[in-house]
Motif scaffolding. Structure first.
Motif, PDB file in Angstrom:
ATOM      1  N   GLN A 230       0.304 -19.881  24.106  1.00  0.00           N
ATOM      2  CA  GLN A 230       0.292 -18.495  24.576  1.00  0.00           C
ATOM      3  C   GLN A 230      -0.651 -18.312  25.763  1.00  0.00           C
ATOM      4  N   ALA A 231      -1.320 -19.381  26.169  1.00  0.00           N
ATOM      5  CA  ALA A 231      -2.308 -19.277  27.244  1.00  0.00           C
ATOM      6  C   ALA A 231      -1.640 -18.962  28.580  1.00  0.00           C
ATOM      7  N   LYS A 232      -2.396 -18.372  29.468  1.00  0.00           N
ATOM      8  CA  LYS A 232      -1.889 -18.033  30.790  1.00  0.00           C
ATOM      9  C   LYS A 232      -1.504 -19.311  31.539  1.00  0.00           C
ATOM     10  N   GLY A 233      -0.304 -19.307  32.114  1.00  0.00           N
ATOM     11  CA  GLY A 233       0.150 -20.469  32.872  1.00  0.00           C
ATOM     12  C   GLY A 233       0.870 -21.512  32.033  1.00  0.00           C
ATOM     13  N   ALA A 234       0.882 -21.351  30.709  1.00  0.00           N
ATOM     14  CA  ALA A 234       1.570 -22.318  29.846  1.00  0.00           C
ATOM     15  C   ALA A 234       3.078 -22.200  30.029  1.00  0.00           C
ATOM     16  N   PRO A 235       3.799 -23.313  30.058  1.00  0.00           N
ATOM     17  CA  PRO A 235       5.248 -23.243  30.220  1.00  0.00           C
ATOM     18  C   PRO A 235       5.915 -22.631  28.987  1.00  0.00           C
ATOM     19  N   ASN A 236       7.033 -21.993  29.202  1.00  0.00           N
ATOM     20  CA  ASN A 236       7.802 -21.422  28.097  1.00  0.00           C
ATOM     21  C   ASN A 236       8.690 -22.534  27.527  1.00  0.00           C
ATOM     22  N   VAL A 237       8.269 -23.123  26.432  1.00  0.00           N
ATOM     23  CA  VAL A 237       8.986 -24.267  25.876  1.00  0.00           C
ATOM     24  C   VAL A 237      10.388 -23.889  25.401  1.00  0.00           C
ATOM     25  N   LYS A 238      10.602 -22.605  25.126  1.00  0.00           N
ATOM     26  CA  LYS A 238      11.922 -22.163  24.668  1.00  0.00           C
ATOM     27  C   LYS A 238      12.961 -22.232  25.785  1.00  0.00           C
ATOM     28  N   ALA A 278       7.128 -46.463  37.625  1.00  0.00           N
ATOM     29  CA  ALA A 278       6.653 -46.031  38.947  1.00  0.00           C
ATOM     30  C   ALA A 278       5.304 -45.319  38.876  1.00  0.00           C
ATOM     31  N   GLY A 279       4.762 -45.200  37.662  1.00  0.00           N
ATOM     32  CA  GLY A 279       3.451 -44.570  37.510  1.00  0.00           C
ATOM     33  C   GLY A 279       3.490 -43.069  37.331  1.00  0.00           C
ATOM     34  N   LYS A 280       4.674 -42.503  37.176  1.00  0.00           N
ATOM     35  CA  LYS A 280       4.778 -41.067  36.948  1.00  0.00           C
ATOM     36  C   LYS A 280       4.412 -40.749  35.496  1.00  0.00           C
ATOM     37  N   ASN A 281       3.950 -39.516  35.290  1.00  0.00           N
ATOM     38  CA  ASN A 281       3.582 -39.014  33.956  1.00  0.00           C
ATOM     39  C   ASN A 281       2.372 -39.733  33.360  1.00  0.00           C
ATOM     40  N   ASP A 282       1.510 -40.304  34.224  1.00  0.00           N
ATOM     41  CA  ASP A 282       0.231 -40.824  33.756  1.00  0.00           C
ATOM     42  C   ASP A 282      -0.752 -39.669  33.623  1.00  0.00           C
ATOM     43  N   ILE A 283      -1.913 -39.958  33.050  1.00  0.00           N
ATOM     44  CA  ILE A 283      -2.935 -38.931  32.865  1.00  0.00           C
ATOM     45  C   ILE A 283      -4.289 -39.567  33.123  1.00  0.00           C
ATOM     46  N   ALA A 295      -6.967 -34.638  32.816  1.00  0.00           N
ATOM     47  CA  ALA A 295      -6.442 -34.087  34.063  1.00  0.00           C
ATOM     48  C   ALA A 295      -5.020 -34.569  34.269  1.00  0.00           C
ATOM     49  N   THR A 296      -4.123 -33.626  34.517  1.00  0.00           N
ATOM     50  CA  THR A 296      -2.696 -33.953  34.656  1.00  0.00           C
ATOM     51  C   THR A 296      -2.215 -33.944  36.100  1.00  0.00           C
ATOM     52  N   GLY A 297      -3.044 -33.434  36.999  1.00  0.00           N
ATOM     53  CA  GLY A 297      -2.598 -33.231  38.369  1.00  0.00           C
ATOM     54  C   GLY A 297      -2.197 -31.789  38.596  1.00  0.00           C
ATOM     55  N   VAL A 298      -1.995 -31.076  37.497  1.00  0.00           N
ATOM     56  CA  VAL A 298      -1.683 -29.651  37.552  1.00  0.00           C
ATOM     57  C   VAL A 298      -2.883 -28.841  37.078  1.00  0.00           C
ATOM     58  N   GLY A 299      -3.558 -29.340  36.069  1.00  0.00           N
ATOM     59  CA  GLY A 299      -4.721 -28.666  35.513  1.00  0.00           C
ATOM     60  C   GLY A 299      -5.463 -29.592  34.567  1.00  0.00           C
ATOM     61  N   LYS A 300      -6.450 -29.040  33.873  1.00  0.00           N
ATOM     62  CA  LYS A 300      -7.246 -29.803  32.922  1.00  0.00           C
ATOM     63  C   LYS A 300      -7.187 -29.157  31.544  1.00  0.00           C
ATOM     64  N   SER A 301      -7.375 -29.989  30.529  1.00  0.00           N
ATOM     65  CA  SER A 301      -7.433 -29.503  29.158  1.00  0.00           C
ATOM     66  C   SER A 301      -8.571 -30.203  28.437  1.00  0.00           C
ATOM     67  N   LEU A 327       6.992 -32.144  35.762  1.00  0.00           N
ATOM     68  CA  LEU A 327       7.610 -30.994  35.093  1.00  0.00           C
ATOM     69  C   LEU A 327       7.160 -29.675  35.699  1.00  0.00           C
ATOM     70  N   ALA A 328       5.946 -29.652  36.227  1.00  0.00           N
ATOM     71  CA  ALA A 328       5.421 -28.410  36.779  1.00  0.00           C
ATOM     72  C   ALA A 328       5.965 -28.136  38.175  1.00  0.00           C
ATOM     73  N   GLY A 329       6.444 -29.191  38.849  1.00  0.00           N
ATOM     74  CA  GLY A 329       6.896 -29.021  40.222  1.00  0.00           C
ATOM     75  C   GLY A 329       5.737 -29.141  41.178  1.00  0.00           C
ATOM     76  N   ALA A 330       6.035 -29.204  42.449  1.00  0.00           N
ATOM     77  CA  ALA A 330       4.985 -29.350  43.452  1.00  0.00           C
ATOM     78  C   ALA A 330       4.135 -28.092  43.482  1.00  0.00           C
ATOM     79  N   PRO A 331       2.808 -28.258  43.518  1.00  0.00           N
ATOM     80  CA  PRO A 331       1.953 -27.080  43.566  1.00  0.00           C
ATOM     81  C   PRO A 331       2.129 -26.325  44.875  1.00  0.00           C
ATOM     82  N   GLU A 332       2.015 -24.993  44.798  1.00  0.00           N
ATOM     83  CA  GLU A 332       2.168 -24.186  45.994  1.00  0.00           C
ATOM     84  C   GLU A 332       0.997 -24.428  46.941  1.00  0.00           C
TER      85      GLU A 332
END
Length: 395
Positions: A230-238, A278-283, A295-301, A327-332
């Motif tokens: 429910q956090a701000k910025g969380a993807p809608n898994v539905k 190819a090294g995608k989806n690493d953390i 760190a995911t490249g999009v944010g931190k947890s 999954l998040a797409g290129a950052p703006e």
């Protein structure tokens, strides 16, 4: 002129000496040259107890070593379970310094161990007794009543009052040492940890079977709590496609065993179950003191709590959903500075009056230089004696 070059070279050596020094404890490296402890050293690495020992660099410790024969006995007693062996190795990691001279001076006493410090131990069962024996000998035993004493047969390495490595004659054991928590119901573990929504998703998508098949080989699972969805910025898994949802859930698991202490020492990118060739989806891990974040490249947890550490499986909770860049797409792109109106160009500043931006940049540069100097000064003091000798011999 030649003398000046020699003096300059001497001073350069003094400046570089602190940077060349290596700090930190590395127990497996210390034991690497001893063939008789090869099995012990192997299990230190596989159970990650080595990381727990190394992380306590500022703590006085005594490591109780077992020869390969004695270690084979321990492995057999533990049923070859890595989780049970980890308990035993933690018990052999004493949180105080001991050698022959200290025991003879102060006599027998009780001491804490890494096993006791984990919270798995009950009452004094996680402690050991240091016992002064006849004939100038001493030994260690479980703090439980009637426990057999294992004699110290060799002082392998001693750094007085800081760190010692002692060989003992036999494993230290007690009833219950090899008991480990059950991992047979992962869904239930997740629900009890406050991760009900995550548990429901991994069950409905079938990803839980992927987790379970990897647990025996090595798996670290990061379970987001219910608030994370429910956090701000969380993807809608539905609204996610089935394929993307499976990728998201696999991204929450590392293909290896990394308890929190080991995460602190992790370097570079780590492979998740969603990683590609190819090294995608690493953390990657960001550690600061006792705080560990992913760190995911999009944010931190933030890594919050350890729910279960049962080698080679570890279950940890995180505060936010882990979302890979793919999954998040290129950052703006960040918005650039607004263009000044053409009708009112900024007035040029005098050459002797730096702009506010330049002054701010200069201030930041000075702070950075001061920080580097501050970090280096401790090493410089440590090298002062060596520098004095070098310069004295030159001059």
């Amino acid at each position: 002129m030649e003398m000046r070059r020699v003096v300059a070279a001497a001073w350069l050596a003094c400046l570089l000496l602190p940077m060349a020094s290596v700090r930190g404890r590395n127990i497996t490296a210390m034991l690497a040259g001893y063939k008789e402890y090869k099995l012990y050293n192997k299990y230190l690495s596989e159970t990650k107890v080595c990381d727990e020992i190394n992380a306590r660099d500022s703590t006085s410790m005594t490591i109780l070593l077992l020869s390969d024969d004695a270690m084979s006995t321990l492995v057999s007693d533990a049923g070859e379970s890595l989780a049970a062996i980890k308990n035993a190795l933690r018990l052999l990691s004493v949180l105080d310094y001991y050698d022959r001279k200290k025991v003879k001076k102060f006599g027998s006493e009780s001491a804490d161990t890494l096993y006791q410090a984990t919270g798995d131990a009950v009452s004094v069962t996680g402690n050991v007794k240091v016992t002064d024996l006849d004939g100038g000998k001493f030994g260690f035993a479980s703090a439980t009543t009637g426990a057999e004493v294992s004699t110290v047969t060799k002082e392998v390495k001693t750094m007085p009052f800081k760190f010692s490595i002692l060989e003992i004659s036999a494993p230290i054991e007690f009833d219950g040492l090899f008991d480990t928590p059950s991992t047979s119901n992962l869904t239930r573990l997740l629900e009890k940890a406050g991760c009900k929504q995550f548990a429901a998703l991994v069950a409905s998508t079938g990803v839980i079977k992927t987790y379970e098949s990897a647990m025996d080989k090595g798996l670290t699972l990061f379970a987001p709590n219910d608030d994370a969805f429910q956090a701000k910025g969380a993807p809608n898994v539905k609204k996610m496609s089935s394929a993307d949802l499976v990728t998201l859930l696999k991204y929450h698991a590392l293909s290896g065993y990394y308890p929190k202490t080991s995460l602190k020492a992790a370097k570079g990118s780590l492979h998740t179950l969603a990683s590609t060739k190819a090294g995608k989806n690493d953390i990657s891990v960001v550690a600061k003191g006792d705080d560990v974040s992913l760190a995911t490249g999009v944010g931190k947890s933030r890594v919050a709590d350890t729910v279960l550490d049962n080698t080679p499986f570890c279950l940890l909770t995180v505060d936010r959903l882990l979302v890979p860049v793919e999954l998040a797409g290129a950052p703006e792109p960040a918005p650039g500075p607004a263009a000044a109106p053409l009708s009112s160009p900024p007035a040029p500043q005098p050459a002797d009056a730096p702009s506010e931006a330049a002054d701010h940049a200069n201030h930041k540069a000075k702070k950075a230089s001061f920080a580097v100097a501050s970090r280096s000064i401790g090493g410089a003091f440590a090298a002062a004696a060596v520098c004095s000798v070098v310069l004295a011999s030159v001059l």
